[in-house]
Design a protein around this motif. Structure first.
Motif, PDB file in Angstrom:
ATOM      1  N   MET A   1       0.844  -1.200   0.000  1.00 62.00           N
ATOM      2  CA  MET A   1       0.000   0.000   0.000  1.00 62.00           C
ATOM      3  C   MET A   1       0.879   1.249   0.000  1.00 62.00           C
ATOM      4  SD  MET A   1      -2.892   1.142   2.791  1.00 62.00           S
ATOM      5  CE  MET A   1      -3.713   2.721   2.667  1.00 62.00           C
ATOM      6  N   ASN A   2       0.631   2.189  -0.904  1.00 63.77           N
ATOM      7  CA  ASN A   2       1.401   3.413  -0.980  1.00 63.77           C
ATOM      8  C   ASN A   2       1.030   4.347   0.159  1.00 63.77           C
ATOM      9  OD1 ASN A   2       2.715   2.631  -3.336  1.00 63.77           O
ATOM     10  ND2 ASN A   2       1.068   3.431  -4.626  1.00 63.77           N
ATOM     11  N   THR A   3       2.037   4.952   0.759  1.00 59.19           N
ATOM     12  CA  THR A   3       1.801   5.931   1.816  1.00 59.19           C
ATOM     13  C   THR A   3       1.496   7.279   1.187  1.00 59.19           C
ATOM     14  OG1 THR A   3       3.340   4.778   3.288  1.00 59.19           O
ATOM     15  CG2 THR A   3       2.788   7.066   3.834  1.00 59.19           C
ATOM     16  N   PRO A   4       0.376   7.933   1.569  1.00 58.19           N
ATOM     17  CA  PRO A   4       0.055   9.231   0.968  1.00 58.19           C
ATOM     18  C   PRO A   4       1.051  10.284   1.396  1.00 58.19           C
ATOM     19  CG  PRO A   4      -1.414   8.773   2.801  1.00 58.19           C
ATOM     20  CD  PRO A   4      -0.621   7.515   2.565  1.00 58.19           C
ATOM     21  N   PRO A   5       1.304  11.274   0.543  1.00 60.82           N
ATOM     22  CA  PRO A   5       2.221  12.352   0.944  1.00 60.82           C
ATOM     23  C   PRO A   5       1.634  13.148   2.102  1.00 60.82           C
ATOM     24  CG  PRO A   5       1.041  12.952  -1.041  1.00 60.82           C
ATOM     25  CD  PRO A   5       0.711  11.513  -0.776  1.00 60.82           C
ATOM     26  N   LYS A   6       2.502  13.686   2.949  1.00 60.30           N
ATOM     27  CA  LYS A   6       2.021  14.541   4.024  1.00 60.30           C
ATOM     28  C   LYS A   6       1.615  15.882   3.449  1.00 60.30           C
ATOM     29  CE  LYS A   6       4.372  12.577   8.036  1.00 60.30           C
ATOM     30  NZ  LYS A   6       5.244  12.864   9.192  1.00 60.30           N
ATOM     31  N   LEU A   7       0.390  16.260   3.733  1.00 58.47           N
ATOM     32  CA  LEU A   7      -0.158  17.481   3.151  1.00 58.47           C
ATOM     33  C   LEU A   7       0.232  18.702   3.970  1.00 58.47           C
ATOM     34  CD1 LEU A   7      -3.671  16.013   2.394  1.00 58.47           C
ATOM     35  CD2 LEU A   7      -1.868  16.441   0.736  1.00 58.47           C
ATOM     36  N   ASN A   8       0.502  19.783   3.273  1.00 57.08           N
ATOM     37  CA  ASN A   8       0.890  21.015   3.938  1.00 57.08           C
ATOM     38  C   ASN A   8      -0.345  21.842   4.315  1.00 57.08           C
ATOM     39  OD1 ASN A   8       2.793  22.757   5.007  1.00 57.08           O
ATOM     40  ND2 ASN A   8       2.927  23.991   3.147  1.00 57.08           N
ATOM     41  N   PHE A   9      -1.351  21.150   4.850  1.00 56.32           N
ATOM     42  CA  PHE A   9      -2.564  21.778   5.334  1.00 56.32           C
ATOM     43  C   PHE A   9      -2.952  21.134   6.657  1.00 56.32           C
ATOM     44  CE2 PHE A   9      -3.031  22.250   0.689  1.00 56.32           C
ATOM     45  CZ  PHE A   9      -3.261  23.611   0.601  1.00 56.32           C
ATOM     46  N   VAL A  10      -3.693  21.870   7.451  1.00 54.39           N
ATOM     47  CA  VAL A  10      -4.308  21.338   8.667  1.00 54.39           C
ATOM     48  C   VAL A  10      -5.765  21.026   8.342  1.00 54.39           C
ATOM     49  CG1 VAL A  10      -4.912  21.817  11.072  1.00 54.39           C
ATOM     50  CG2 VAL A  10      -2.761  22.717  10.110  1.00 54.39           C
ATOM     51  N   ALA A  11      -6.245  19.871   8.756  1.00 54.14           N
ATOM     52  CA  ALA A  11      -7.626  19.477   8.481  1.00 54.14           C
ATOM     53  C   ALA A  11      -8.524  19.834   9.656  1.00 54.14           C
ATOM     54  CB  ALA A  11      -7.721  17.984   8.196  1.00 54.14           C
ATOM     55  N   ASN A  12      -9.513  20.688   9.408  1.00 47.99           N
ATOM     56  CA  ASN A  12     -10.581  20.933  10.375  1.00 47.99           C
ATOM     57  C   ASN A  12     -11.608  19.808  10.243  1.00 47.99           C
ATOM     58  OD1 ASN A  12     -13.525  22.013  10.648  1.00 47.99           O
ATOM     59  ND2 ASN A  12     -12.323  23.382  11.939  1.00 47.99           N
ATOM     60  N   THR A  13     -12.179  19.362  11.366  1.00 48.55           N
ATOM     61  CA  THR A  13     -13.068  18.195  11.354  1.00 48.55           C
ATOM     62  C   THR A  13     -14.552  18.564  11.341  1.00 48.55           C
ATOM     63  OG1 THR A  13     -12.972  18.010  13.785  1.00 48.55           O
ATOM     64  CG2 THR A  13     -11.354  16.748  12.504  1.00 48.55           C
ATOM     65  N   TYR A  14     -14.891  19.755  10.883  1.00 47.09           N
ATOM     66  CA  TYR A  14     -16.281  20.211  10.883  1.00 47.09           C
ATOM     67  C   TYR A  14     -17.222  19.197  10.224  1.00 47.09           C
ATOM     68  CZ  TYR A  14     -19.213  24.382  11.670  1.00 47.09           C
ATOM     69  OH  TYR A  14     -20.113  25.291  12.159  1.00 47.09           O
ATOM     70  N   SER A  15     -16.829  18.686   9.067  1.00 51.11           N
ATOM     71  CA  SER A  15     -17.703  17.783   8.311  1.00 51.11           C
ATOM     72  C   SER A  15     -17.913  16.441   8.994  1.00 51.11           C
ATOM     73  CB  SER A  15     -17.126  17.546   6.912  1.00 51.11           C
ATOM     74  OG  SER A  15     -17.125  18.734   6.151  1.00 51.11           O
ATOM     75  N   TYR A  16     -17.133  16.159  10.045  1.00 48.70           N
ATOM     76  CA  TYR A  16     -17.172  14.849  10.699  1.00 48.70           C
ATOM     77  C   TYR A  16     -17.821  14.900  12.081  1.00 48.70           C
ATOM     78  CZ  TYR A  16     -13.747  13.935   7.041  1.00 48.70           C
ATOM     79  OH  TYR A  16     -13.121  13.806   5.818  1.00 48.70           O
ATOM     80  N   THR A  17     -18.301  16.084  12.480  1.00 51.89           N
ATOM     81  CA  THR A  17     -18.740  16.246  13.867  1.00 51.89           C
ATOM     82  C   THR A  17     -19.960  15.413  14.228  1.00 51.89           C
ATOM     83  OG1 THR A  17     -19.977  18.220  13.205  1.00 51.89           O
ATOM     84  CG2 THR A  17     -17.792  18.562  14.125  1.00 51.89           C
ATOM     85  N   VAL A  18     -20.870  15.209  13.292  1.00 54.72           N
ATOM     86  CA  VAL A  18     -22.138  14.547  13.610  1.00 54.72           C
ATOM     87  C   VAL A  18     -22.010  13.029  13.571  1.00 54.72           C
ATOM     88  CG1 VAL A  18     -24.546  14.257  12.900  1.00 54.72           C
ATOM     89  CG2 VAL A  18     -23.481  16.519  12.808  1.00 54.72           C
ATOM     90  N   ASN A  19     -21.224  12.513  12.637  1.00 57.45           N
ATOM     91  CA  ASN A  19     -21.207  11.069  12.399  1.00 57.45           C
ATOM     92  C   ASN A  19     -19.970  10.342  12.883  1.00 57.45           C
ATOM     93  OD1 ASN A  19     -23.748  11.095  11.023  1.00 57.45           O
ATOM     94  ND2 ASN A  19     -22.716  11.889   9.203  1.00 57.45           N
ATOM     95  N   TYR A  20     -18.957  11.069  13.333  1.00 54.82           N
ATOM     96  CA  TYR A  20     -17.702  10.427  13.728  1.00 54.82           C
ATOM     97  C   TYR A  20     -17.174  11.040  15.010  1.00 54.82           C
ATOM     98  CZ  TYR A  20     -17.743   8.989   8.819  1.00 54.82           C
ATOM     99  OH  TYR A  20     -18.107   8.483   7.606  1.00 54.82           O
ATOM    100  N   SER A  21     -16.493  10.208  15.801  1.00 54.49           N
ATOM    101  CA  SER A  21     -15.739  10.753  16.917  1.00 54.49           C
ATOM    102  C   SER A  21     -14.497  11.445  16.377  1.00 54.49           C
ATOM    103  CB  SER A  21     -15.329   9.634  17.879  1.00 54.49           C
ATOM    104  OG  SER A  21     -14.326   8.818  17.283  1.00 54.49           O
ATOM    105  N   ALA A  22     -13.839  12.223  17.221  1.00 60.37           N
ATOM    106  CA  ALA A  22     -12.629  12.918  16.772  1.00 60.37           C
ATOM    107  C   ALA A  22     -11.566  11.926  16.322  1.00 60.37           C
ATOM    108  CB  ALA A  22     -12.093  13.804  17.891  1.00 60.37           C
TER     109      ALA A  22
END
Length: 280
Positions: A1-22
């Motif tokens: 399995m290829n390892t994805p490149p590390k992205l130069n962004f920080v991910a906000n979890t807004y879209s995941y608040t209702v259906n997923y834990s942090a």
């Protein structure tokens, strides 16, 4: 399995608040290359009163085990209002943010994003009084933040009583405490017809975080890149002109049931506009 490149962004979890834990959100976002996060405060996702001391220690260890960084905490600002007319609302709101600051201290998170507060647009109370209410909250929250090892970061929000960067900075500067930082949201600023270059210069040394998403001018949104009318070539040039080099926080609210794909697509679109997406 290829390892994805590390992205130069920080991910906000807004879209995941209702259906997923942090942690579930972190695990999903790790698979597409994110390694730094802004976590939303939301019951069932991540909420201070759901975590006793043992749960906080376990969560801190789980984050450490994943080798990720938590850049900041944020909240939807739906149920709280530091500038509310009633003292009960202001106390409730201050207590909620107090609990978030304490959680940030326990998890060694360097910043907590807050909004100035909202007023009744049909019958607004005098501005001086509203600012006084907000300052009262800061007088409690800022020393607490320092004592637990984090920082209060005030964000520009069009629905707040300080919707533009100039009114926000005037209020924060007049408060007169260097410990108060600022978050500049590019979509919110665009909705207020601000130029990023000018806004970032106005924020000055207080600026701690920059948020990115997309919006039009009719309704303020936080859509995936390409769903609004923002000019990301011009924004990139502005960021370069002011030498902003910290990773941008992607505070995108998905318009479909596949936030992973929309984040990946947003990254690709920013890449087309010349934004750097991969750390060297």
């Amino acid at each position: 399995m290829n390892t994805p490149p590390k992205l130069n962004f920080v991910a906000n979890t807004y879209s995941y608040t209702v259906n997923y834990s942090a942690l579930e959100a972190i695990d999903r976002l790790l698979r597409i290359g994110f390694s730094a996060f802004e976590l939303m405060m939301y019951p069932g996702h991540l909420w201070p009163n759901d975590l006793d001391g043992g749960a906080r220690r376990r969560l801190k260890q789980e984050i450490k085990n994943r080798g990720v960084a938590i850049r900041s905490f944020n909240q939807p600002n739906i149920d709280i209002n530091l500038a509310g007319a009633s003292p009960e609302m202001r106390k409730y709101s201050t207590d909620i943010i107090r609990s978030i600051l304490e959680l940030a201290g326990d998890l060694e998170v360097p910043g907590v994003v807050i909004g100035p507060g909202k007023i009744n647009s049909l019958m607004p109370i005098p501005r001086e009084r509203v600012i006084g209410y907000f300052n009262q909250a800061l007088e409690t929250l800022v020393p607490l933040a320092e004592s637990v090892g984090t920082r209060v970061l005030v964000e520009n929000m069009p629905f707040s009583f300080a919707p533009d960067i100039d009114s926000l900075m005037t209020m924060v500067d007049d408060f007169g405490d260097d410990r108060v930082g600022v978050v500049y949201d590019l979509a919110n600023g665009y909705f207020m017809k601000e130029r990023p270059r000018d806004a970032i210069i106005r924020a000055g040394k207080r600026l701690d975080i920059v948020h990115v998403s997309d919006t039009g001018l009719n309704v303020c949104m936080h859509d995936p890149i390409g769903h609004g009318t923002m000019d990301y070539v011009a924004i990139k040039a502005d960021l370069e002109e002011v030498e902003w080099t910290d990773p941008i926080v992607m505070e995108i609210i998905a318009v479909s049931d596949n936030p992973d794909l929309e984040l990946q697509d947003s990254i690709a679109r920013l890449g087309e506009f010349g934004w750097e997406t991969v750390r060297g």
